[in-house]
Write a protein that holds these residues in place. Structure first.
Motif, PDB file in Angstrom:
ATOM      1  N   VAL A 140       4.366   9.351  58.086  1.00 30.51           N
ATOM      2  CA  VAL A 140       4.298   8.986  56.664  1.00 30.51           C
ATOM      3  C   VAL A 140       5.390   7.956  56.409  1.00 30.51           C
ATOM      4  O   VAL A 140       6.576   8.259  56.554  1.00 30.51           O
ATOM      5  CB  VAL A 140       4.481  10.204  55.747  1.00 30.51           C
ATOM      6  CG1 VAL A 140       4.488   9.764  54.277  1.00 30.51           C
ATOM      7  CG2 VAL A 140       3.388  11.236  55.995  1.00 30.51           C
ATOM      8  N   HIS A 141       4.989   6.732  56.077  1.00 29.69           N
ATOM      9  CA  HIS A 141       5.935   5.689  55.692  1.00 29.69           C
ATOM     10  C   HIS A 141       6.183   5.829  54.188  1.00 29.69           C
ATOM     11  O   HIS A 141       5.250   6.065  53.427  1.00 29.69           O
ATOM     12  CB  HIS A 141       5.362   4.286  55.912  1.00 29.69           C
ATOM     13  CG  HIS A 141       4.816   4.020  57.273  1.00 29.69           C
ATOM     14  ND1 HIS A 141       5.322   3.032  58.091  1.00 29.69           N
ATOM     15  CD2 HIS A 141       3.785   4.574  57.962  1.00 29.69           C
ATOM     16  CE1 HIS A 141       4.625   2.984  59.208  1.00 29.69           C
ATOM     17  NE2 HIS A 141       3.684   3.913  59.155  1.00 29.69           N
ATOM     18  N   ARG A 142       7.436   5.652  53.753  1.00 26.64           N
ATOM     19  CA  ARG A 142       7.668   5.648  52.304  1.00 26.64           C
ATOM     20  C   ARG A 142       8.934   4.881  51.966  1.00 26.64           C
ATOM     21  O   ARG A 142       9.914   4.882  52.699  1.00 26.64           O
ATOM     22  CB  ARG A 142       7.714   7.046  51.711  1.00 26.64           C
ATOM     23  CG  ARG A 142       8.753   8.021  52.232  1.00 26.64           C
ATOM     24  CD  ARG A 142       9.858   8.238  51.244  1.00 26.64           C
ATOM     25  NE  ARG A 142      10.804   7.138  51.260  1.00 26.64           N
ATOM     26  CZ  ARG A 142      12.117   7.274  51.248  1.00 26.64           C
ATOM     27  NH1 ARG A 142      12.657   8.470  51.234  1.00 26.64           N
ATOM     28  NH2 ARG A 142      12.929   6.228  51.239  1.00 26.64           N
ATOM     29  N   SER A 143       8.881   4.197  50.832  1.00 27.07           N
ATOM     30  CA  SER A 143      10.039   3.489  50.294  1.00 27.07           C
ATOM     31  C   SER A 143      10.163   3.863  48.829  1.00 27.07           C
ATOM     32  O   SER A 143       9.220   3.687  48.054  1.00 27.07           O
ATOM     33  CB  SER A 143       9.870   1.974  50.446  1.00 27.07           C
ATOM     34  OG  SER A 143      10.976   1.298  49.901  1.00 27.07           O
ATOM     35  N   LEU A 144      11.332   4.388  48.460  1.00 26.86           N
ATOM     36  CA  LEU A 144      11.520   4.835  47.078  1.00 26.86           C
ATOM     37  C   LEU A 144      11.636   3.674  46.106  1.00 26.86           C
ATOM     38  O   LEU A 144      11.063   3.701  45.015  1.00 26.86           O
ATOM     39  CB  LEU A 144      12.780   5.707  46.968  1.00 26.86           C
ATOM     40  CG  LEU A 144      12.821   6.994  47.791  1.00 26.86           C
ATOM     41  CD1 LEU A 144      14.073   7.781  47.439  1.00 26.86           C
ATOM     42  CD2 LEU A 144      11.579   7.831  47.545  1.00 26.86           C
ATOM     43  N   VAL A 145      12.406   2.650  46.494  1.00 30.24           N
ATOM     44  CA  VAL A 145      12.664   1.545  45.561  1.00 30.24           C
ATOM     45  C   VAL A 145      12.340   0.188  46.178  1.00 30.24           C
ATOM     46  O   VAL A 145      12.659  -0.855  45.593  1.00 30.24           O
ATOM     47  CB  VAL A 145      14.130   1.557  45.073  1.00 30.24           C
ATOM     48  CG1 VAL A 145      14.415   2.822  44.276  1.00 30.24           C
ATOM     49  CG2 VAL A 145      15.121   1.419  46.228  1.00 30.24           C
ATOM     50  N   GLY A 146      11.690   0.165  47.330  1.00 29.92           N
ATOM     51  CA  GLY A 146      11.305  -1.102  47.944  1.00 29.92           C
ATOM     52  C   GLY A 146      12.498  -1.902  48.423  1.00 29.92           C
ATOM     53  O   GLY A 146      13.542  -1.354  48.802  1.00 29.92           O
ATOM     54  N   SER A 147      12.361  -3.213  48.397  1.00 27.32           N
ATOM     55  CA  SER A 147      13.460  -4.068  48.833  1.00 27.32           C
ATOM     56  C   SER A 147      14.493  -4.185  47.727  1.00 27.32           C
ATOM     57  O   SER A 147      14.147  -4.207  46.535  1.00 27.32           O
ATOM     58  CB  SER A 147      12.939  -5.453  49.223  1.00 27.32           C
ATOM     59  OG  SER A 147      12.698  -6.247  48.081  1.00 27.32           O
ATOM     60  N   LEU A 148      15.764  -4.277  48.120  1.00 33.71           N
ATOM     61  CA  LEU A 148      16.831  -4.419  47.122  1.00 33.71           C
ATOM     62  C   LEU A 148      16.688  -5.726  46.358  1.00 33.71           C
ATOM     63  O   LEU A 148      17.037  -5.814  45.182  1.00 33.71           O
ATOM     64  CB  LEU A 148      18.194  -4.341  47.809  1.00 33.71           C
ATOM     65  CG  LEU A 148      18.817  -2.946  47.986  1.00 33.71           C
ATOM     66  CD1 LEU A 148      19.114  -2.327  46.643  1.00 33.71           C
ATOM     67  CD2 LEU A 148      17.923  -2.021  48.811  1.00 33.71           C
ATOM     68  N   GLU A 149      16.157  -6.754  47.017  1.00 31.45           N
ATOM     69  CA  GLU A 149      15.987  -8.051  46.351  1.00 31.45           C
ATOM     70  C   GLU A 149      14.941  -7.963  45.236  1.00 31.45           C
ATOM     71  O   GLU A 149      15.206  -8.350  44.087  1.00 31.45           O
ATOM     72  CB  GLU A 149      15.582  -9.117  47.376  1.00 31.45           C
ATOM     73  CG  GLU A 149      16.678  -9.498  48.356  1.00 31.45           C
ATOM     74  CD  GLU A 149      16.872  -8.472  49.469  1.00 31.45           C
ATOM     75  OE1 GLU A 149      17.892  -8.547  50.169  1.00 31.45           O
ATOM     76  OE2 GLU A 149      15.997  -7.596  49.641  1.00 31.45           O
ATOM     77  N   ARG A 150      13.769  -7.471  45.557  1.00 24.75           N
ATOM     78  CA  ARG A 150      12.729  -7.370  44.525  1.00 24.75           C
ATOM     79  C   ARG A 150      13.135  -6.375  43.445  1.00 24.75           C
ATOM     80  O   ARG A 150      12.861  -6.587  42.250  1.00 24.75           O
ATOM     81  CB  ARG A 150      11.390  -6.963  45.148  1.00 24.75           C
ATOM     82  CG  ARG A 150      10.287  -6.799  44.119  1.00 24.75           C
ATOM     83  CD  ARG A 150       8.922  -6.629  44.748  1.00 24.75           C
ATOM     84  NE  ARG A 150       8.481  -7.861  45.382  1.00 24.75           N
ATOM     85  CZ  ARG A 150       7.285  -8.024  45.948  1.00 24.75           C
ATOM     86  NH1 ARG A 150       6.417  -7.016  45.960  1.00 24.75           N
ATOM     87  NH2 ARG A 150       6.951  -9.167  46.512  1.00 24.75           N
TER      88      ARG A 150
END
Length: 411
Positions: A278-288
């Motif tokens: 399971v891939h997951r990112s809570l807040v995505g990239s710090l830049e975006r």
């Protein structure tokens, strides 16, 4: 009129760029770095409490690794050219476009048992995309990306709970940051794309993602053709002040890469079994993320991740020592504070407002002898004079609670 994060980010000294570094490669200035560090620390702690273990992995890997993962066949156009000899042995090094192959190798670096699962591996890591110059812009679209990423290796029976847990964490992080999801999207396969894996795996992954969204009670829409090449995903969409939507957070179910990397664990009978990823990112990239935060908050970040939380303004030279003592107390309490002693009182207060600083502690001849300050809030309110320790406690309480306002509910 919508806020442009590129203009405001530079005006607030959050980030900048330089032709000598190159397009799509912004650098973070001290103010932006302070805000970013606070958000990073919050996300890491949120993950730690949820059972994630953090790792560091290199931003380079052999081309052979990305051939194995499927990125080279499906994503090569978005990757930078290999570094060094790109012979048939695949030994040339490649700047990674994602972190999942490295985390697959973290999993297989040790024998694993069913008792180890779910194994939650998290990292805030750098990755690189060979974006065309025409699509680059501010922090929204960059070539060097710092991604809040994680990979959960679990047994098939654990997938549903892990997807639901990841979705709950996404919503918790967004609430703390002052974000509101515009919509939830279930990104599926579509015609004409290159996809890895078999139909049964894709159908099962889609079913589990739908169940998690239904259980969370959030409306969503299907988006054929928007899946990752290795599996369907939940995309959490955010909208900027102009109403433009983009994906920030994501949750994906992947049966493909565990098979490609030969991942296994010993089940309760001691037999080898294949985990699911399971891939997951809570807040995505710090830049975006910060491109969006700057625009949504118009640079006036919530107190807990404001670059400077409080500035002390002595009315005259006689109060300079009291202002410096107050700032020392605030810094010792963990706050980001500084003294401004240049210019008239009015000019300094206006300068603090222009920098979007939440609190200005004015210290005049009536306050200094007793160690008191008058707090002026970013929204224009002013609180009665109070002891400096009380003002520090107030700001700490607001920051610790991660509330959107400037005073605790009890004030």
């Amino acid at each position: 009129m919508s806020v442009d994060h590129r203009r405001l980010g530079r005006a607030l000294d959050l980030f900048d760029s330089d032709p000598l570094i190159g397009a799509g490669l912004p650098f973070w200035l001290p103010a932006g770095a302070a805000a970013r560090h606070e958000v990073e620390s919050y996300v890491r702690e949120l993950e730690r409490r949820a059972g994630y273990q953090h790792v560091y992995s290199p931003a380079l890997g052999k081309r052979q690794m990305y051939e194995l993962s499927g990125h080279w066949a499906n994503f090569a156009d978005d990757m930078f050219p290999p570094l060094g000899d790109d012979g048939a042995d695949g030994d040339a090094l490649v700047l990674r476009p994602s972190l999942c192959p490295h985390h697959a190798l973290v999993f297989r670096s040790r024998p694993r048992s069913y008792r180890d699962l779910p194994l939650r591996i998290a990292e805030l890591g750098a990755m690189y995309r060979a974006e065309r110059s025409g699509v680059l812009g501010g922090l929204h679209r960059v070539r060097s990306i710092w991604l809040n990423d994680a990979h959960v290796f679990c047994a098939p029976a654990q997938i549903g709970a892990e997807v639901a847990g990841a979705l709950a964490l996404v919503r918790q992080a967004h609430a703390a940051l002052g974000l509101r999801a515009a919509s939830f999207r279930l990104s599926l396969r579509g015609g004409g794309g290159k996809y890895a894996g078999d139909d049964a795996g894709w159908a099962e992954a889609e079913r589990l993602l739908r169940e998690a969204l239904d259980a969370a009670g959030v409306p969503y829409e299907a988006a054929p053709g928007e899946a990752a090449f290795y599996g369907p995903k939940i995309d959490v969409q955010i909208a900027d002040p102009a109403g433009r939507e983009s994906s920030l957070s994501t949750i994906q179910v992947d049966f493909h890469q565990p098979e490609r990397f030969g991942l296994s664990y010993a089940d309760s009978s001691g037999r080898p079994a294949r985990p699911v990823l399971v891939h997951r990112s809570l807040v995505g990239s710090l830049e975006r993320l910060f491109a969006h935060l700057i625009e949504v908050h118009a640079g006036a970040f919530p107190v807990w991740y404001s670059p400077v939380q409080i500035v002390a303004v002595p009315v005259a030279a006689g109060q300079q020592a009291a202002a410096e003592a107050f700032v020392r107390e605030a810094v010792a309490a963990g706050l980001r504070a500084e003294v401004d002693h240049d210019g008239s009182v009015g000019a300094r207060i206006r300068a603090a407002a222009g920098r979007k600083i939440p609190y200005v502690a004015v210290i005049g001849p009536r306050e200094a002898p007793d160690g008191r300050v008058v707090l002026r809030l970013r929204d224009g309110r002013q609180l009665p004079a109070m002891p400096g320790a009380e003002a520090v406690a107030l700001v700490r309480a607001v920051a610790a609670a991660r509330i959107p306002g400037l005073v605790p509910d009890v004030v």
